[in-house]
Design a protein around this motif. Sequence first.
Motif, mmCIF file in Angstrom:
data_model
loop_
_atom_site.group_PDB
_atom_site.id
_atom_site.type_symbol
_atom_site.label_atom_id
_atom_site.label_comp_id
_atom_site.label_asym_id
_atom_site.label_seq_id
_atom_site.Cartn_x
_atom_site.Cartn_y
_atom_site.Cartn_z
ATOM 1 N N TYR A 296 83.160 36.812 35.971
ATOM 2 C CA TYR A 296 82.231 36.076 36.826
ATOM 3 C C TYR A 296 81.701 34.822 36.147
ATOM 4 C CZ TYR A 296 78.988 38.899 34.101
ATOM 5 O OH TYR A 296 78.337 39.502 33.071
ATOM 6 N N VAL B 147 66.955 43.468 57.262
ATOM 7 C CA VAL B 147 68.283 43.151 57.807
ATOM 8 C C VAL B 147 69.302 43.121 56.669
ATOM 9 C CG1 VAL B 147 69.635 41.353 58.993
ATOM 10 C CG2 VAL B 147 67.225 41.744 59.633
ATOM 11 N N GLU B 148 70.383 43.880 56.798
ATOM 12 C CA GLU B 148 71.400 43.917 55.737
ATOM 13 C C GLU B 148 72.795 43.845 56.358
ATOM 14 O OE1 GLU B 148 71.781 43.976 52.277
ATOM 15 O OE2 GLU B 148 73.905 44.110 52.813
ATOM 16 N N ASN C 136 74.267 40.798 60.469
ATOM 17 C CA ASN C 136 74.418 39.557 59.707
ATOM 18 C C ASN C 136 73.373 38.540 60.107
ATOM 19 O OD1 ASN C 136 76.005 38.177 57.798
ATOM 20 N ND2 ASN C 136 77.779 39.194 58.728
ATOM 21 N N GLY D 46 63.762 36.682 44.390
ATOM 22 C CA GLY D 46 64.938 37.207 43.690
ATOM 23 C C GLY D 46 65.996 36.136 43.502
ATOM 24 N N ASN E 25 65.087 42.163 37.194
ATOM 25 C CA ASN E 25 63.698 42.472 36.828
ATOM 26 C C ASN E 25 62.757 41.388 37.339
ATOM 27 O OD1 ASN E 25 63.468 44.881 34.686
ATOM 28 N ND2 ASN E 25 65.446 43.913 34.463
ATOM 29 N N LEU F 148 75.666 44.701 54.976
ATOM 30 C CA LEU F 148 76.518 45.863 54.702
ATOM 31 C C LEU F 148 76.127 47.030 55.606
ATOM 32 C CD1 LEU F 148 76.501 45.641 50.798
ATOM 33 C CD2 LEU F 148 78.409 45.082 52.323
ATOM 34 N N GLY G 286 67.430 39.058 35.394
ATOM 35 C CA GLY G 286 67.507 38.563 36.773
ATOM 36 C C GLY G 286 66.890 39.519 37.775
ATOM 37 N N GLU H 255 68.358 37.456 50.125
ATOM 38 C CA GLU H 255 69.804 37.425 50.411
ATOM 39 C C GLU H 255 70.671 37.264 49.174
ATOM 40 O OE1 GLU H 255 70.476 34.312 53.762
ATOM 41 O OE2 GLU H 255 68.554 33.974 52.805
ATOM 42 N N ARG I 63 72.228 48.743 39.160
ATOM 43 C CA ARG I 63 71.745 48.226 40.439
ATOM 44 C C ARG I 63 72.196 49.094 41.617
ATOM 45 N NH1 ARG I 63 74.028 45.653 44.346
ATOM 46 N NH2 ARG I 63 72.980 44.055 45.597
ATOM 47 N N GLY J 137 69.136 44.228 48.890
ATOM 48 C CA GLY J 137 69.416 44.302 47.457
ATOM 49 C C GLY J 137 68.169 44.888 46.798
ATOM 50 N N ARG K 93 79.668 49.003 28.948
ATOM 51 C CA ARG K 93 80.071 47.710 29.495
ATOM 52 C C ARG K 93 80.082 46.701 28.350
ATOM 53 N NH1 ARG K 93 76.502 46.011 34.518
ATOM 54 N NH2 ARG K 93 77.423 47.913 35.351
ATOM 55 N N GLN L 9 79.880 47.880 46.148
ATOM 56 C CA GLN L 9 79.434 46.580 45.657
ATOM 57 C C GLN L 9 79.868 46.419 44.205
ATOM 58 O OE1 GLN L 9 75.361 45.511 46.751
ATOM 59 N NE2 GLN L 9 75.252 47.258 48.122
ATOM 60 N N ALA M 108 69.041 40.697 30.343
ATOM 61 C CA ALA M 108 68.788 41.598 31.474
ATOM 62 C C ALA M 108 67.502 41.248 32.210
ATOM 63 C CB ALA M 108 68.751 43.046 30.976
ATOM 64 N N ARG N 195 76.844 45.501 38.715
ATOM 65 C CA ARG N 195 76.062 44.521 37.952
ATOM 66 C C ARG N 195 74.668 45.073 37.692
ATOM 67 N NH1 ARG N 195 73.919 40.082 42.158
ATOM 68 N NH2 ARG N 195 74.438 41.139 44.067
HETATM 69 C C1 LIG Z 1 77.298 41.244 35.497
HETATM 70 C C2 LIG Z 1 75.845 41.134 35.817
HETATM 71 C C3 LIG Z 1 74.954 41.889 35.096
HETATM 72 C C4 LIG Z 1 73.603 41.798 35.370
HETATM 73 N N1 LIG Z 1 72.758 42.565 34.636
HETATM 74 C C5 LIG Z 1 71.427 42.499 34.889
HETATM 75 C C6 LIG Z 1 70.501 43.352 34.172
HETATM 76 O O1 LIG Z 1 70.883 44.153 33.316
HETATM 77 N N2 LIG Z 1 69.186 43.253 34.468
HETATM 78 C C7 LIG Z 1 68.742 42.370 35.422
HETATM 79 O O2 LIG Z 1 67.501 42.285 35.614
HETATM 80 N N3 LIG Z 1 69.590 41.598 36.148
HETATM 81 C C8 LIG Z 1 70.919 41.638 35.917
HETATM 82 N N4 LIG Z 1 71.777 40.872 36.675
HETATM 83 C C9 LIG Z 1 71.273 40.085 37.809
HETATM 84 C C10 LIG Z 1 71.029 40.974 39.050
HETATM 85 O O3 LIG Z 1 72.206 41.652 39.451
HETATM 86 C C11 LIG Z 1 70.499 40.142 40.208
HETATM 87 O O4 LIG Z 1 69.435 39.347 39.717
HETATM 88 C C12 LIG Z 1 69.973 41.052 41.330
HETATM 89 O O5 LIG Z 1 70.987 41.860 41.884
HETATM 90 C C13 LIG Z 1 69.370 40.180 42.450
HETATM 91 O O6 LIG Z 1 68.842 40.990 43.456
HETATM 92 P P1 LIG Z 1 68.594 40.421 44.917
HETATM 93 O O7 LIG Z 1 68.095 41.585 45.704
HETATM 94 O O8 LIG Z 1 67.780 39.183 44.847
HETATM 95 O O9 LIG Z 1 70.023 39.941 45.457
HETATM 96 P P2 LIG Z 1 71.380 40.752 45.591
HETATM 97 O O10 LIG Z 1 71.417 41.873 44.631
HETATM 98 O O11 LIG Z 1 72.456 39.731 45.546
HETATM 99 O O12 LIG Z 1 71.304 41.377 47.073
HETATM 100 C C14 LIG Z 1 71.381 40.578 48.224
HETATM 101 C C15 LIG Z 1 71.595 41.465 49.446
HETATM 102 O O13 LIG Z 1 71.530 40.636 50.606
HETATM 103 C C16 LIG Z 1 72.605 40.940 51.485
HETATM 104 N N5 LIG Z 1 72.896 39.724 52.271
HETATM 105 C C17 LIG Z 1 73.325 38.529 51.778
HETATM 106 N N6 LIG Z 1 73.486 37.640 52.772
HETATM 107 C C18 LIG Z 1 73.145 38.284 53.908
HETATM 108 C C19 LIG Z 1 73.104 37.892 55.288
HETATM 109 N N7 LIG Z 1 73.450 36.660 55.683
HETATM 110 N N8 LIG Z 1 72.710 38.795 56.218
HETATM 111 C C20 LIG Z 1 72.342 40.056 55.841
HETATM 112 N N9 LIG Z 1 72.370 40.477 54.543
HETATM 113 C C21 LIG Z 1 72.757 39.611 53.600
HETATM 114 C C22 LIG Z 1 73.731 41.347 50.541
HETATM 115 O O14 LIG Z 1 74.712 42.144 51.202
HETATM 116 C C23 LIG Z 1 72.960 42.134 49.466
HETATM 117 O O15 LIG Z 1 72.825 43.498 49.804
HETATM 118 C C24 LIG Z 1 73.142 40.927 36.411
HETATM 119 C C25 LIG Z 1 74.049 40.173 37.151
HETATM 120 C C26 LIG Z 1 75.389 40.257 36.860
HETATM 121 C C27 LIG Z 1 76.359 39.421 37.648
#
Ligand SMILES: Cc1cc2nc3c(=O)[nH]c(=O)nc-3n(C[C@H](O)[C@H](O)[C@H](O)COP(=O)(O)OP(=O)(O)OC[C@H]3O[C@@H](n4cnc5c(N)ncnc54)[C@H](O)[C@@H]3O)c2cc1C
Length: 404
Positions: free
Chosen positions: A273, A32-33, A134, A292, A307, A35, A305, A168, A110, A12, A231, A43, A303, A46
Amino acid sequence: MTSNRIIVIGAGPVGLTLSLKLAQDGVEVCLVEALADDNFLEQVPRAGTNHPATLEMLDHIGLYEKLEPRGIIAPLFHYRERADNALIAEFDHGHLKDDTRFPYVLQCERIKIVEEALALAKAHPNIELRLATNFTSFTQGPDGVTAQVTNPAGEDESIRGAYLVSGEGARSIVRKELGIEFEGFTYPDRTLNIEVAYDFRKHGYTERNYIFDPDEWSNLFHWKGPPDRWRVHFPTAPDEDEAALTRPDALQARLQRFLPTGKDFDIVGTNLYLVHQRVAQKFRVGRAILAGDAAHVNSPIGAMGMNTGIHDAFNLAEKLTAILRKEAGDDVLDRYERQRRHVALQHTQAQTIRNKRLLAEKDPAVRRKNRDELRRTAEDPKRARAFLLRSSLIESLREAEQIA
Ligand SMILES: Cc1cc2nc3c(=O)[nH]c(=O)nc-3n(C[C@H](O)[C@H](O)[C@H](O)COP(=O)(O)OP(=O)(O)OC[C@H]3O[C@@H](n4cnc5c(N)ncnc54)[C@H](O)[C@@H]3O)c2cc1C
């Protein structure tokens, strides 16, 4: 130690920016991802407002120049009143011109960020990218960690590393295996997101709008196309049926109540959601670290999360690099937890809770007071700068630096 590399779970925005920062600083990474190449871009839409301090980080790892042409530079945001579409206050990131090289946000979703970051990760010799893999569990000992994964052939495999970072997302297996509480609450109402190909600017809106209404607050954001999309977020009652809420005629009726144009909107997508406000009780146990959404989730109003997550990634990358270079002991990871947990609770969570209350306030006297306060803040350059330092998370980074 059997391996000096860092295992990062999840490509992510957080896992990718962490991997790129580590790799560019000479650290080997196994990313490790789950997808695969052929479904990585499928995806749910968001996130997408990238604040100034985040843009500096994205620039540092060579990602900003890829994203700017795919996004919209937005120096302004509005607070507006829904009933008469009156402008309450306009904030201009130009007030931050002496605080950042990027006195604006970049509206860039994203999905575009992960697409471009994945391409950079594929090209980096220090990153071993394991797509379609996975992560299932892990163990740790004094010398390192072992992640168990199921590889694309369906076989179980062990990956050894010095540290394991969970990027994750909210359902983090690492967090659950460590038995770490995800403290907080979930709002009873769900948020309905409708994506519309329609230029709202002709009605006075700017690229980002936070809209007050005692019955149906809303947010309105502009994204680059083709086609350009906007949006719109609405709250929904907890017991409303999803199928009924997302029926085309129900969506059109809701949009007409929001902005009566008398003509059907071109709806290009919709999703519903739940919104959580949760922060992990610990961000680190031994060699396993959360970053994260694995560590904190919050309402998207403001906005913050993604960031905040990218800011975690940069903070953590610097500390892991210093540990592997033997320039620091691993107690710096406790400082990571102190700094970033403080930000998650006192900035991201506190502000997003406040933002929702502000938009949804029902008491007319409090609404009036809030509106006057925002107007006065936006009109006074000194107060506007202080407000923007907080809303753009620059203050959170400065405050974290002061935490020992
Ligand atoms: C509608 C909406 C709007 C948003 N707008 C904003 C915004 O404008 N600005 C902002 O800052 N935040 C926003 N957010 C929040 C933001 O989307 C998240 O905070 C951000 O995507 C988190 O990033 P991440 O990399 O921690 O996790 P994620 O984006 O959830 O990525 C996790 C990754 O891990 C992978 N994964 C999960 N489990 C496993 C596993 N067991 N094995 C291998 N891979 C795995 C998944 O496939 C994915 O690719 C919004 C959220 C929503 C729902």
